[in-house]
Design an enzyme around this catalytic site. Structure first.
Site, short mmCIF file in Angstrom:
data_model
loop_
_atom_site.label_atom_id
_atom_site.label_comp_id
_atom_site.label_asym_id
_atom_site.label_seq_id
_atom_site.Cartn_x
_atom_site.Cartn_y
_atom_site.Cartn_z
N HIS A 86 0.83 -1.20 0.00
CA HIS A 86 0.00 0.00 0.00
C HIS A 86 0.87 1.26 0.00
O HIS A 86 0.43 2.32 -0.44
CB HIS A 86 -0.90 0.04 1.24
CG HIS A 86 -1.89 -1.08 1.29
ND1 HIS A 86 -1.60 -2.30 1.85
CD2 HIS A 86 -3.17 -1.16 0.86
CE1 HIS A 86 -2.66 -3.08 1.75
NE2 HIS A 86 -3.62 -2.42 1.16
N ASP A 104 -5.21 -6.28 -7.56
CA ASP A 104 -5.27 -5.57 -6.30
C ASP A 104 -5.52 -4.09 -6.65
O ASP A 104 -5.45 -3.69 -7.81
CB ASP A 104 -3.98 -5.76 -5.50
CG ASP A 104 -4.19 -5.67 -3.99
OD1 ASP A 104 -5.23 -5.12 -3.59
OD2 ASP A 104 -3.31 -6.13 -3.24
#
Length: 360
Positions: A181, A252
């Protein structure tokens, strides 16, 4: 109208006029929900009903509802254990641990379907190597066999409830310390090591008919310099070719820092589709999402659409009816045991942070 290649988010607890217009775009195929979209079960059921009413066939509706620290819907839902709890039980009794995992998978799926959600992005198939903070107790164990055993049981429970499973993060996120992230992780291990260890749970569930996979935003130089989710070598040659996977592939989230390796948002979307993804998660940036959707307005992949169409929930059984199932009472008893375990002084390691608007 067929399912498009983009899964979007929405801002609030009900659809805005802008949401309704955007979700009817032909490039859109699904909606991912977050904690910000939830107040209570009745509100959530109304929101999912409004999403389904927009189009026919309806958009896929998904969420991250793993349990533990990654559970978007909490108040009004059963608080599910983290996967690490099943791993701890497995040390004492593999049979008992498999039973608990199966019941919790069923419970998760049954509660979500009762409010109109098609599936959860779960289970995590990564191995907990004590390196990745973003994985940690989201993993079902420290050994490939434990993870394979427990996730197989968990998937059986989910399937019993009428829901599909999405294994993540292929080929394994547990061997790196960086959080994708926030940065681009690189796993320097050999393909042989990955194949014999981290990829075993994926192979085990694929053999049992795993319906969908989410690749990681991690680079594995032994195969490709591109992150796995943007690599045809990983997704087509290895996942589909070598491992025989026939289900759907979700990227993702394209807003994650690691995804920037593939370029701007349109570049990321095009690279992920070219690599072999069937649907892309484009969240938390409405301006970028609109740009991606417009860029893919004419994109069509009949094979991907067919794979995605197999992911719908088989039934949205009302909660009152779900509660009559024998598994409901059994699951409640097992949750009481988890609660007792959690306060016994032998608690599992919990991370108090919650990424309520981030795909995990």
């Amino acid at each position: 109208m067929s399912l498009g290649p983009v899964m979007l988010d929405v801002a609030g607890t009900e659809l805005s006029a802008e949401d309704r217009e955007l979700l009817q775009h032909p490039a859109v195929g699904g909606v991912i929900l977050f904690a910000r979209n939830y107040q209570n079960p009745a509100q959530l059921a109304a929101l999912t009903a409004s999403i389904r009413a927009l189009r026919e066939p309806h958009l896929l509706v998904a969420v991250d509802q793993e349990g533990g620290r990654v559970q978007r819907f909490r108040e009004g839902f059963k608080r599910l254990p983290p996967a690490g709890y099943y791993a701890a039980l497995y040390q004492q009794s593999p049979v008992a641990a498999r039973q608990v995992a199966q019941h919790m998978g069923w419970l998760m799926a049954a509660e979500l379907q009762a409010v109109g959600v098609d599936f959860s992005f779960a289970p995590v198939l990564d191995i907990d190597r004590g390196l990745s903070r973003v994985i940690g107790d989201r993993a079902f164990g420290e050994q490939a066999q434990t993870v394979s055993d427990l996730t197989g049981a968990w998937m059986q429970g989910v399937r019993l409830a009428g829901m599909v499973s999405v294994g993540k993060h292929f080929p394994g996120h547990g061997g790196v310390t960086a959080d994708s992230h926030e940065a681009l992780p690189c796993d320097e291990r050999s393909f042989e090591t990955l194949w014999q260890e981290d990829m075993l749970p994926f192979g085990h569930l694929i053999a049992q008919g795993l319906e969908a996979v989410m690749p990681s935003h991690v680079v594995y130089p032994c195969v490709d310099d591109a992150p796995a989710g943007f690599s045809s070598a990983w997704l087509q040659t290895i996942l589909r070719g070598k491992m025989g996977f026939q289900g759907a592939i979700f990227s993702d989230a394209l807003d994650m820092a690691a995804a920037a390796a593939a370029g701007d948002f349109v570049g990321r979307a095009q690279a992920a589709l070219a690599a072999g993804c069937d649907q892309l998660l484009m969240c938390n940036n409405r301006v970028a999402a609109m740009t991606v959707v417009e860029a893919l307005a004419d994109y069509r992949d009949p094979a991907a659409q067919a794979r995605l169409a197999r992911l719908y929930s088989r039934h949205f059984t009302p909660l009152a009816q779900v509660q009559q199932h024998p598994y409901w009472a059994e699951a409640e008893t097992l949750l009481e045991q988890f609660a007792a375990y959690s306060v016994s002084g032998v608690t599992l390691a919990y991370d108090p942070t919650t990424r309520g608007g981030t795909v995990l």
